[in-house]
Design a protein around this motif. Structure first.
Motif, mmCIF file in Angstrom:
data_model
loop_
_atom_site.group_PDB
_atom_site.id
_atom_site.type_symbol
_atom_site.label_atom_id
_atom_site.label_comp_id
_atom_site.label_asym_id
_atom_site.label_seq_id
_atom_site.Cartn_x
_atom_site.Cartn_y
_atom_site.Cartn_z
ATOM 1 N N ASP A 240 0.828 -1.207 0.000
ATOM 2 C CA ASP A 240 0.000 0.000 0.000
ATOM 3 C C ASP A 240 0.864 1.260 0.000
ATOM 4 N N ARG A 260 -1.054 -6.620 -4.953
ATOM 5 C CA ARG A 260 -2.033 -6.531 -3.873
ATOM 6 C C ARG A 260 -3.129 -7.578 -4.033
ATOM 7 N N GLU A 264 -3.925 -10.627 -1.533
ATOM 8 C CA GLU A 264 -5.243 -10.799 -0.913
ATOM 9 C C GLU A 264 -5.806 -12.178 -1.210
ATOM 10 N N PHE A 291 -17.570 -0.390 5.601
ATOM 11 C CA PHE A 291 -16.763 -0.572 4.394
ATOM 12 C C PHE A 291 -17.582 -0.217 3.152
ATOM 13 N N THR A 296 -15.513 -3.226 -2.482
ATOM 14 C CA THR A 296 -15.337 -4.629 -2.094
ATOM 15 C C THR A 296 -15.696 -5.562 -3.245
ATOM 16 N N ASN A 332 -13.979 -8.569 5.169
ATOM 17 C CA ASN A 332 -13.139 -9.697 4.763
ATOM 18 C C ASN A 332 -13.962 -10.944 4.491
ATOM 19 N N GLU A 571 -5.905 -2.658 7.647
ATOM 20 C CA GLU A 571 -6.044 -1.581 6.671
ATOM 21 C C GLU A 571 -5.561 -0.296 7.334
ATOM 22 N N LYS A 572 -4.654 0.397 6.663
ATOM 23 C CA LYS A 572 -4.040 1.568 7.297
ATOM 24 C C LYS A 572 -5.055 2.667 7.579
#
Length: 598
Positions: A240, A260, A264, A291, A296, A332, A571-572
């Protein structure tokens, strides 16, 4: 359940209600048995009063019944059960001897009752006392046989003297046989009880072994989970950061995006393996957060796009306009289910199309994946969501797979309060769908682009302590925090003991604490901070980090004093949002505390 079993259960319930309604004295089973036994004897004696031809039969039977009734009254008022049973048995034998004396001696039918009377002491009192009465009964047989033989007892039986030894032996053996039956039954019952106890001991032993095995498995899963997720945390986190650096270079940005997506996907595979074990143990947890649903779905869609480019079918997705931008749920888990369903559709489709649809109404959101693949035969419908199951062996050989995916999807949807299903026709394709409760959230609830310039983190110098034994994770956390906080003073510790020393000697505003570390773990370090320091220092917010997937681990961390938990890989943006929220809450608490002290 059969009608016979139903009737027996109903009868048993009525009997239990009847016994419950009895006075306290009669709830003793031995007393209840004694009363029933006594009334049966009384009824039998009264019946014999009508038909017995013996001299003084009426008077003898009436006296016996009166004695029995007086004995029952005595027993009702908490009289001794032992005395009553011995009295009833003695009076019964006396009555039998009198009847035999006035009739056919040992040939009198009433002598058969000498066999019955020792049973009451056996069931109500003890085996020893029953043996004593049995010996008395056999002795009475012998005495009456001798007296009849010598003519002292009247007998008009035609062959009495010739068959006297037979009558005596028959009565004696009948008495012994009748007494032996309860003894045999009692011994068999004891044997069954001992066998049952041994079986229970064996089951307890196996249960203990199973619990130890389960505990070992959970420890193994926890260790594997921690190791894998810790590595994935570094891979995804630095990817990221790299994406942000190469945002102006389209080719480099595409490579980082594909990296990425692959990472994932690897995380999804890891989750499948770990989730199966957690489902087996019943410890899988759902982490609810805000989210973006479109992002997503797009991520799940793009994950398979490189593979689709080399295949000959249409691939698209469509999200209804009425679907909210941001919802609450487990991001997730949702992407895990979508990736699994899309992956199956792509795997089993050779031509035609694969389409993903997202719709919603006021109460639920519907995800569906439609394909024109090989379809599923009707006879396999019932086993589709079972573990380690595929439509047939040919599918397993040709397409591969573990057979875990759909089973895990089924369990995940149920854990989230939803429903999953499918429609399929062999040779024409399938449609897999799942519904989840719709919980909307505003886009302001989720920090997705960048934090506002007037937020608490960016407008002041804050002191954050990072506690993690993994140097890569500490470096990642430093880079993330420094990107979002221009005036950030960072402290580092690789175990809980060093963290306590730094916390004691420095003005720490926020702690990001890993859970599993050597020397002292994050749980114990957090507990010490809450217990060993004074207000308001002991209230400094702690954001816990853990790569463990066990729900109990997160609960333990929270009980130790952590304000919130994040699971690796994180997640940052969500981490910054949590830090912002925790510091804001702490600032309000500190202000209130100072005002109270003032």
């Amino acid at each position: 359940m059969t009608s016979k079993t139903t009737f027996q259960l109903a009868l048993l319930r009525r009997l239990e209600k009847f016994l419950a309604a009895l006075p306290e004295r009669y709830k003793d089973r031995q007393v209840t048995f004694t009363f029933v036994y006594s009334f049966l004897i009384i009824i039998t004696v009264l019946n014999g009063t009508i038909f017995e031809p013996y001299a003084y039969a009426f008077e003898i039977n009436l006296a016996y019944v009166i004695c029995m009734l007086l004995g029952l009254i005595y027993l009702h008022f908490n009289g001794s059960l032992s005395i009553y049973i011995h009295l009833v048995t003695f009076l019964g034998m006396s009555k039998i001897v009198i009847n035999a004396w006035t009739s056919n001696g040992i040939f009198a039918p009433t002598c058969a009752w000498l066999i019955i009377l020792p049973i009451a002491p056996f069931f109500v009192l003890s085996r020893r006392e029953s043996y004593i009465w049995m010996c008395i009964s056999v002795a009475l047989f012998f005495i009456m046989a001798s007296l009849t033989w010598h003519g002292y007892l009247y007998s008009d039986f035609q062959y009495g003297l010739e068959f006297m030894s037979i009558a005596f032996s028959d009565y004696c053996f009948l008495a012994l046989a009748l007494m032996s039956l309860p003894i045999v039954y009692d011994q068999l019952n004891k044997y069954t009880l001992i066998k049952s106890e041994l079986r229970n001991i064996e089951l307890e032993k196996r249960q203990k072994e199973l619990q130890e095995t389960t505990a070992s498995r959970d420890k193994f899963i926890s260790a594997i989970s921690h190791a894998l997720r810790t590595l994935m945390n570094g891979i995804l986190g630095f990817n990221d950061l790299l994406k942000e650096k190469v945002a102006s270079n389209p080719r480099a940005l595409q490579i980082t995006q594909q990296t990425r997506q692959s990472a994932e996907h690897l995380l999804t595979v890891i989750n499948d393996v770990l989730d199966y074990s957690q489902l087996q143990a019943g410890k899988l947890r759902i982490n609810v957060e805000n989210f973006q649903i479109r992002q997503t779905v797009e991520n799940a869609f793009l994950l398979h796009k490189p593979k689709i480019e080399s295949m000959r079918f249409a691939y698209s997705y469509d999200i209804s306009d009425v679907v909210p931008q941001v919802i609450r749920g487990d991001k997730n888990r949702v992407i895990q289910i979508l990736v699994n369903l899309i992956g199956n559709a792509v795997k089993f489709t050779h031509q035609g199309s694969v389409h993903i649809f997202v719709e919603c109404n006021s109460t639920e959101i519907l995800f569906s994946v439609r394909d024109t693949g090989i379809g599923i035969a009707t006879e396999h419908f019932s086993s589709i969501f079972k573990r380690f199951n595929q439509a047939n062996d040919e599918i397993q050989v040709r397409y591969g797979g573990s057979g875990l995916g759909l089973s895990i999807c089924h369990n995940l949807v149920q854990l989230m309060g939803g429903e999953i299903g499918f429609e399929s026709e062999l040779g024409k394709g399938s449609r897999f769908w799942f519904k989840l409760p719709l919980i909307s959230a505003t886009s302001e609830d989720l920090f997705i682009a960048s934090l506002r310039q007037d937020n608490l983190i960016q407008n002041r110098t804050i002191h954050i302590m990072i506690v993690d034994d993994n140097a890569v994770n500490r470096l990642l956390l430093k880079k993330v925090l420094q990107n979002y906080c221009t005036h950030c003073s960072l402290y580092e510790a690789d175990n809980g003991q060093k963290a306590l020393e730094l916390f004691k000697n420095n003005p720490i505003d926020m702690i990001v604490m890993d859970m599993v570390m050597p020397i002292m773990d994050g749980v114990e370090s957090t507990r010490r901070i809450r217990q060993d320091f004074l207000e308001p220092k002991c209230r400094v917010p702690v954001l816990g980090l853990t790569a463990n997937v066990n729900a109990s681990d997160g609960n333990i961390f929270m009980q130790a004093g952590a304000n919130d938990i994040m699971f690796k890989p994180f997640e940052k943006a969500i981490m910054i949002e949590k830090i912002q929220r925790l510091m804001s809450e702490h600032a309000h608490y500190t202000a209130a505390y100072k005002f109270t002290k003032f």
